[in-house]
Design a protein around this motif. Structure first.
Motif, mmCIF file in Angstrom:
data_model
loop_
_atom_site.group_PDB
_atom_site.id
_atom_site.type_symbol
_atom_site.label_atom_id
_atom_site.label_comp_id
_atom_site.label_asym_id
_atom_site.label_seq_id
_atom_site.Cartn_x
_atom_site.Cartn_y
_atom_site.Cartn_z
ATOM 1 N N LEU A 9 0.824 -1.206 0.000
ATOM 2 C CA LEU A 9 0.000 0.000 0.000
ATOM 3 C C LEU A 9 0.860 1.258 0.000
ATOM 4 C CD1 LEU A 9 -2.816 -1.043 2.518
ATOM 5 C CD2 LEU A 9 -3.013 -0.836 0.034
ATOM 6 N N LEU A 12 2.149 2.027 -3.465
ATOM 7 C CA LEU A 12 1.130 2.632 -4.327
ATOM 8 C C LEU A 12 0.789 4.045 -3.875
ATOM 9 C CD1 LEU A 12 -1.273 -0.415 -4.816
ATOM 10 C CD2 LEU A 12 0.095 0.699 -6.575
ATOM 11 N N LEU A 13 0.791 4.262 -2.567
ATOM 12 C CA LEU A 13 0.463 5.585 -2.030
ATOM 13 C C LEU A 13 1.492 6.627 -2.472
ATOM 14 C CD1 LEU A 13 -1.572 7.018 -0.150
ATOM 15 C CD2 LEU A 13 -0.075 6.427 1.764
ATOM 16 N N ARG A 20 -2.699 2.545 -10.865
ATOM 17 C CA ARG A 20 -3.338 1.573 -9.972
ATOM 18 C C ARG A 20 -3.786 2.198 -8.655
ATOM 19 N NH1 ARG A 20 0.207 -2.865 -8.376
ATOM 20 N NH2 ARG A 20 -1.729 -3.536 -7.382
ATOM 21 N N ALA A 21 -3.670 3.508 -8.526
ATOM 22 C CA ALA A 21 -4.037 4.133 -7.254
ATOM 23 C C ALA A 21 -4.701 5.482 -7.504
ATOM 24 C CB ALA A 21 -2.808 4.309 -6.365
ATOM 25 N N ARG A 23 -6.100 8.881 -5.006
ATOM 26 C CA ARG A 23 -6.027 9.452 -3.663
ATOM 27 C C ARG A 23 -7.052 10.565 -3.513
ATOM 28 N NH1 ARG A 23 -1.928 8.766 -6.490
ATOM 29 N NH2 ARG A 23 -0.220 7.369 -5.933
ATOM 30 N N ASP A 53 -6.364 -2.825 -7.515
ATOM 31 C CA ASP A 53 -6.085 -1.392 -7.532
ATOM 32 C C ASP A 53 -6.663 -0.769 -6.273
ATOM 33 O OD1 ASP A 53 -4.897 -1.614 -10.074
ATOM 34 O OD2 ASP A 53 -6.838 -1.437 -11.050
ATOM 35 N N ILE A 54 -6.143 0.408 -5.898
ATOM 36 C CA ILE A 54 -6.468 0.969 -4.589
ATOM 37 C C ILE A 54 -7.003 2.394 -4.711
ATOM 38 C CG2 ILE A 54 -5.599 1.561 -2.303
ATOM 39 C CD1 ILE A 54 -5.570 -1.424 -2.854
ATOM 40 N N PHE A 56 -7.525 5.349 -2.140
ATOM 41 C CA PHE A 56 -7.202 5.825 -0.786
ATOM 42 C C PHE A 56 -8.100 7.013 -0.456
ATOM 43 C CE2 PHE A 56 -3.113 4.035 -2.250
ATOM 44 C CZ PHE A 56 -2.801 3.178 -1.198
ATOM 45 N N VAL A 107 -9.185 2.380 2.897
ATOM 46 C CA VAL A 107 -8.576 1.740 1.736
ATOM 47 C C VAL A 107 -9.633 0.892 1.029
ATOM 48 C CG1 VAL A 107 -6.839 0.087 0.958
ATOM 49 C CG2 VAL A 107 -6.288 1.724 2.773
ATOM 50 N N THR A 109 -10.018 -1.663 -1.931
ATOM 51 C CA THR A 109 -9.239 -2.550 -2.802
ATOM 52 C C THR A 109 -10.161 -3.110 -3.873
ATOM 53 O OG1 THR A 109 -7.816 -3.159 -0.936
ATOM 54 C CG2 THR A 109 -7.758 -4.582 -2.884
#
Length: 402
Positions: A9, A12-13, A20-21, A23, A53-54, A56, A107, A109
């Motif tokens: 994480l 990716l952050l 893939r992220a 925010r 993929d994330i 946030f 988060v 996912t």
């Protein structure tokens, strides 16, 4: 569902160029809309990472925490993106609170989908670098092509004996498309008839026009020729036992919209209201069953039943003291005999049929049918719905108000 490690994480952050992220500092203003676009794009996985993929929530654009408090209400609001019916077919994702960089972050996912393309608010979203954008015609074709090589649910299996001519183009173009896609998307659409059918999972692909199970149920001229069990058997029994006299019966077939509309008309005709003009200053209307409860249970029975390897219909038996609605196929996936009907426990044997029911307006949000049936039965003075679940069927019993 794959759970990424803290280090995964953090990578990716901090990678602000990753596709893939996403925010977001909070979940206010236009963020819920942007978040749904991102979830839709992640599910489509146009880059083909085939990795989670994330999204946030509680992070700035540079990856640093924004100081957001992650409450249970926030987590519930994020989870609602899965079932509010705005992203179709339903995406697969998890929501959790994680401690990263010494702060709380929500988060989300998102798993890459086996059933692209997904759409949000009638539009297909993809990832272009670190941003979400609308798919063009070529990108949509790529998503359709990807679907062929996935492990698919039965409701988009092809039925080789069916032909594209077995689908109603009139229903597709005049009823389904205007409700499935935003008007500006349709106006700018240069796709062929076959490409549009494939994008909606009604046929396998533009160059393989074999109808799918969903295509035949949604648009089929005679779907029961290929899916004999896709019908509703209605009996009105004058008594409390199956052996008692039958005073009305009908085999209800056709496409899923015609079938549900005819079934609803039949149920309304038998759910006769009595008017009391004596007991109160204004007249009172007394209904044996709340219509909403019958509808929700029927929709659930059609949505969640198995259409694979069975000729059994969905059965609606109306007795003098109760209604029994029998859905072939037991609980599926995360739903078991033990946890059936518990709040928050949902899964979908037929996610693409769910898309069709949502598009045609029979379902507004998912996972709430049983709760609605329970609430309306209670408000009408009826006993609570009873569910009998086995590995082969789910039977709902609605008892008449005494």
């Amino acid at each position: 569902m794959l759970r990424l490690t803290d280090q995964d994480l953090l990578n990716l952050l901090d990678d602000t160029e990753s596709d893939r992220a996403e925010r977001k500092e909070s979940f206010k203003g236009d963020v819920p809309k942007k978040a749904r676009q991102a979830v839709c794009a992640f599910a489509n996985d146009l880059p083909g990472h085939n990795l989670p993929d994330i999204l946030f929530i509680g992070a700035k654009d540079n990856g640093e925490p924004s100081g957001l408090e992650v409450t249970d209400q926030l987590l519930l609001s994020l989870a609602d993106m899965k079932t509010d019916g705005n992203i179709l077919p339903l995406p697969v994702f998890s929501v959790e609170k994680r401690m990263l960089k010494g702060a709380e972050l929500a988060v989300v996912t998102v798993m890459p989908s086996d059933m692209p393309p997904h759409k949000y608010d009638g539009r297909i979203w993809i990832r272009t670098g670190p941003r979400s954008s609308l798919a063009n015609e070529q990108e949509e074709r790529i998503l359709v092509e990807k679907r062929r090589y996935k492990t698919l649910p039965f409701d988009i299996y092809p039925l080789p004996s069916a032909k594209i001519s077995d689908l109603s183009r009139v229903i597709f173009e005049n009823e389904y498309l205007p409700q499935a896609f935003a008007s500006d998307i349709l106006e700018a659409n240069g796709r062929t008839y076959e490409e549009r059918l494939a994008s909606c999972r009604m046929i396998v692909a533009p160059d393989d026009t074999t109808p799918t199970v969903t295509g035949l149920l949604a648009l089929g001229k005679r779907p029961q020729d290929f899916l004999p069990g896709a019908r509703i058997q209605f009996l009105r029994i004058n008594g409390t036992e199956l052996a008692d006299p039958v005073i009305d019966e009908e085999e209800i077939g056709g496409g899923i919209v015609e079938m549900l509309r005819r079934a609803e008309d039949k149920l309304k005709a038998h759910n006769r209201s009595a008017v009391d003009i004596v007991s109160a200053p204004t007249h009172l209307v007394d209904t044996p069953y709340p219509q909403a409860a019958i509808q929700q249970v029927l929709y659930n029975a059609i949505l969640h039943r198995t259409y694979e390897s069975t000729n059994a219909p969905t059965r609606v038996y109306w007795f003098n003291d109760r209604i029994e609605i029998n859905s072939p196929g037991g609980p599926y996936g995360n739903v078991t005999v033990e946890n059936f009907g518990k709040p928050g426990i949902t899964d979908y044997r037929n996610p693409n049929i769910a898309d069709v029911l949502r598009t045609f307006g029979f379902v507004q949000a998912f996972g709430r049918g049983i709760a609605t049936a329970r609430r309306t039965m209670e408000l009408n003075g009826n006993p609570a719905p009873e569910f009998e679940t086995t590995q082969s069927a789910v039977v709902c019993v609605l008892r008449r108000k005494s």
